[in-house]
Scaffold this motif. Structure first.
Motif, mmCIF file in Angstrom:
data_model
loop_
_atom_site.group_PDB
_atom_site.id
_atom_site.type_symbol
_atom_site.label_atom_id
_atom_site.label_comp_id
_atom_site.label_asym_id
_atom_site.label_seq_id
_atom_site.Cartn_x
_atom_site.Cartn_y
_atom_site.Cartn_z
ATOM 1 N N ARG A 1 0.844 -1.194 0.000
ATOM 2 C CA ARG A 1 0.000 0.000 0.000
ATOM 3 C C ARG A 1 0.879 1.243 0.000
ATOM 4 O O ARG A 1 1.716 1.424 0.886
ATOM 5 N N ARG A 2 0.651 2.105 -0.991
ATOM 6 C CA ARG A 2 1.460 3.318 -1.069
ATOM 7 C C ARG A 2 0.885 4.265 -2.116
ATOM 8 O O ARG A 2 -0.011 3.912 -2.885
ATOM 9 N N PHE A 3 1.423 5.491 -2.126
ATOM 10 C CA PHE A 3 1.096 6.456 -3.169
ATOM 11 C C PHE A 3 2.200 6.429 -4.222
ATOM 12 O O PHE A 3 3.370 6.196 -3.912
ATOM 13 N N LEU A 4 1.828 6.673 -5.458
ATOM 14 C CA LEU A 4 2.817 6.776 -6.530
ATOM 15 C C LEU A 4 3.548 8.107 -6.382
ATOM 16 O O LEU A 4 2.917 9.155 -6.228
ATOM 17 N N ASP A 5 4.884 8.069 -6.427
ATOM 18 C CA ASP A 5 5.638 9.314 -6.276
ATOM 19 C C ASP A 5 5.842 9.994 -7.629
ATOM 20 O O ASP A 5 5.703 9.373 -8.691
ATOM 21 N N LEU A 6 6.177 11.264 -7.589
ATOM 22 C CA LEU A 6 6.320 12.055 -8.812
ATOM 23 C C LEU A 6 7.442 11.553 -9.707
ATOM 24 O O LEU A 6 7.340 11.610 -10.940
ATOM 25 N N GLU A 7 8.519 11.066 -9.099
ATOM 26 C CA GLU A 7 9.655 10.592 -9.892
ATOM 27 C C GLU A 7 9.260 9.397 -10.759
ATOM 28 O O GLU A 7 9.588 9.333 -11.951
ATOM 29 N N LYS A 8 8.531 8.455 -10.161
ATOM 30 C CA LYS A 8 8.095 7.276 -10.913
ATOM 31 C C LYS A 8 7.068 7.670 -11.977
ATOM 32 O O LYS A 8 7.082 7.162 -13.104
ATOM 33 N N TYR A 9 6.188 8.592 -11.621
ATOM 34 C CA TYR A 9 5.175 9.069 -12.564
ATOM 35 C C TYR A 9 5.826 9.760 -13.761
ATOM 36 O O TYR A 9 5.402 9.579 -14.909
ATOM 37 N N ALA A 10 6.880 10.528 -13.500
ATOM 38 C CA ALA A 10 7.593 11.211 -14.582
ATOM 39 C C ALA A 10 8.181 10.206 -15.570
ATOM 40 O O ALA A 10 8.235 10.468 -16.784
ATOM 41 N N LEU A 11 8.609 9.045 -15.073
ATOM 42 C CA LEU A 11 9.152 8.003 -15.950
ATOM 43 C C LEU A 11 8.073 7.449 -16.879
ATOM 44 O O LEU A 11 8.341 7.115 -18.036
ATOM 45 N N VAL A 12 6.848 7.353 -16.366
ATOM 46 C CA VAL A 12 5.731 6.875 -17.191
ATOM 47 C C VAL A 12 5.493 7.830 -18.357
ATOM 48 O O VAL A 12 5.337 7.411 -19.510
ATOM 49 N N LEU A 13 5.494 9.129 -18.063
ATOM 50 C CA LEU A 13 5.290 10.123 -19.114
ATOM 51 C C LEU A 13 6.468 10.148 -20.089
ATOM 52 O O LEU A 13 6.281 10.332 -21.296
ATOM 53 N N GLU A 14 7.663 9.953 -19.570
ATOM 54 C CA GLU A 14 8.832 9.911 -20.450
ATOM 55 C C GLU A 14 8.759 8.709 -21.392
ATOM 56 O O GLU A 14 9.124 8.798 -22.569
ATOM 57 N N ALA A 15 8.264 7.590 -20.871
ATOM 58 C CA ALA A 15 8.197 6.362 -21.669
ATOM 59 C C ALA A 15 7.067 6.387 -22.689
ATOM 60 O O ALA A 15 7.250 5.984 -23.844
ATOM 61 N N PHE A 16 5.886 6.864 -22.272
ATOM 62 C CA PHE A 16 4.694 6.732 -23.110
ATOM 63 C C PHE A 16 4.023 8.058 -23.478
ATOM 64 O O PHE A 16 3.039 8.063 -24.225
ATOM 65 N N GLY A 17 4.523 9.167 -22.969
ATOM 66 C CA GLY A 17 3.853 10.452 -23.163
ATOM 67 C C GLY A 17 3.620 10.835 -24.611
ATOM 68 O O GLY A 17 2.604 11.449 -24.942
ATOM 69 N N GLU A 18 4.533 10.462 -25.500
ATOM 70 C CA GLU A 18 4.409 10.845 -26.906
ATOM 71 C C GLU A 18 3.344 10.038 -27.642
ATOM 72 O O GLU A 18 2.860 10.464 -28.693
ATOM 73 N N THR A 19 2.976 8.865 -27.113
ATOM 74 C CA THR A 19 2.012 8.014 -27.821
ATOM 75 C C THR A 19 0.631 7.988 -27.174
ATOM 76 O O THR A 19 -0.333 7.535 -27.790
ATOM 77 N N LEU A 20 0.508 8.482 -25.945
ATOM 78 C CA LEU A 20 -0.775 8.413 -25.240
ATOM 79 C C LEU A 20 -1.768 9.470 -25.722
ATOM 80 O O LEU A 20 -1.457 10.655 -25.772
#
Length: 360
Positions: A107-126
């Motif tokens: 149980r936890r909250f997603l941190d901004l650093e991990k979230y930024a990686l998601v956008l870096e990985a998929f942001g251009e295609t989402l």
């Protein structure tokens, strides 16, 4: 007779489309897709969408595309104890007796650093990003920053909330980060009915928050967020269905959705069969080709109903690691399930109640 004719037209259309070459079918899918997502369209996203559809239609196990939709769980922590939700209660099985009734992951909250990686990985295609899954998004202190970050990529952003949040500035914060839509989980038009399922919820607080958001939108002539009032139908609240639309819109809702609940307990299933648990689809699902699900623990998951970390495809510490997971061994095994009678290993899709299983 009219229903029969419409059914014939629909069946004929599906058959004719199925005879078309896959590239043509993918282009037709794109045309339909862009009716909603046109403001978020780029050449990169269009090309990626076509590749994803082609790979899905051809049952490709190793895909050439990246996801164009995503669910990101901002935190698997909630302030309510709904009886069919595994996050806090787990009193009943949410969608299938095969699934655990309690969330089996850290149980936890997603941190901004991990979230930024998601956008870096998929942001251009989402095209679209849903910032919710197992928890209440507004409990994450970074949720508004997360919306801002996604909007920098020109991605459609959707939030889903129970709105049991005591914050006098909540309406302003929501409207200023400008998400495209806000799903309001409200399954009753009075306190007694509402609290039957949304246990621990404060109906008056929720109504106050809805009205404040609607008032803020009117004051500044904002079109977004679109307020979507979602009413899950149970046996105890189905008598309110005729009144939901008028009540919800009078409180500021833009759209009202009367939805089936994924429940398998006779005490809760509505009398009206129209609102019984959804039946299985055809033996197909495009999630593993089109939609990424990111858990709050920082892992790629098969889909938004996965409550057990052992089915996750893997964790990531860089954007490239996340992109690599999109074709990892576990996800390829899951994709292969859709054209094999038996999976080679235990996978989540084999337990899904929304997918028809092949007869042995």
């Amino acid at each position: 007779m009219k229903k029969v004719i419409n059914m014939w037209k629909s069946t004929t259309k599906e058959f004719l489309e199925s005879q078309l070459p896959i590239p043509v079918m993918a282009m037709l899918k794109l045309r339909s897709h862009l009716r909603h997502y046109k403001p978020f369209t780029t050449h990169v996203r269009e090309r990626n969408f076509i590749l994803a559809q082609q790979d899905y239609m051809a049952n490709k196990i190793f895909v050439r595309s990246l996801p164009y939709l995503a669910f990101v769980d901002t935190g698997n922590i909630c302030n309510l104890k709904c009886p069919f939700c595994p996050t806090n209660n787990g009193e009943y099985s949410f969608s299938s007796p095969k699934f655990p009734s309690v969330l089996k992951r850290e149980r936890r909250f997603l941190d901004l650093e991990k979230y930024a990686l998601v956008l870096e990985a998929f942001g251009e295609t989402l095209f679209s990003l849903s910032l919710f899954d197992w928890g209440e998004p507004f409990l994450n202190k970074n949720i508004f920053e997360m919306v801002f970050m996604a909007k920098e990529f020109n991605i459609e952003v959707c939030l889903s909330t129970n709105l049991n949040i005591k914050d006098p500035d909540l309406a302003q914060k929501i409207c200023e980060c400008y998400p495209d839509s806000l799903i309001l989980s409200i399954d009753g038009i009075c306190s007694e009915t509402y609290r039957k399922y949304r246990r621990g919820g404060d109906f008056e607080l929720v109504m106050e928050n809805v009205q404040k958001i609607a008032a803020y939108k009117r004051k500044y002539s904002l079109k977004k967020p679109e307020l979507i009032w979602q009413f899950l139908v149970f046996k105890h609240n189905e008598h309110e269905i005729p009144f939901v639309n008028t009540f919800a819109r009078s409180h500021g809702a833009d759209i009202v959705k009367i939805s089936n609940a994924y429940i398998y307990h006779e005490d809760w299933i509505p009398v009206n069969k129209k609102y019984h648990p959804l039946e299985a689809r055809k033996n197909s699902c495009d999630f593993l080709w089109t939609t990424a699900t990111i858990e709050a623990t920082g892992s790629l998951s098969p889909c938004c109903v996965n409550r057990d970390s052992r089915y996750d495809f893997g964790k990531f510490t860089t954007a490239q690691e996340l992109r690599d997971l999109w074709n990892c061994e576990k996800i390829r095994a899951s994709r292969s399930f859709f054209h094999k009678k038996k999976p080679d290993s235990e996978i989540l899709c084999d337990m899904c109640t929304l997918i028809k299983q092949d007869a042995e």
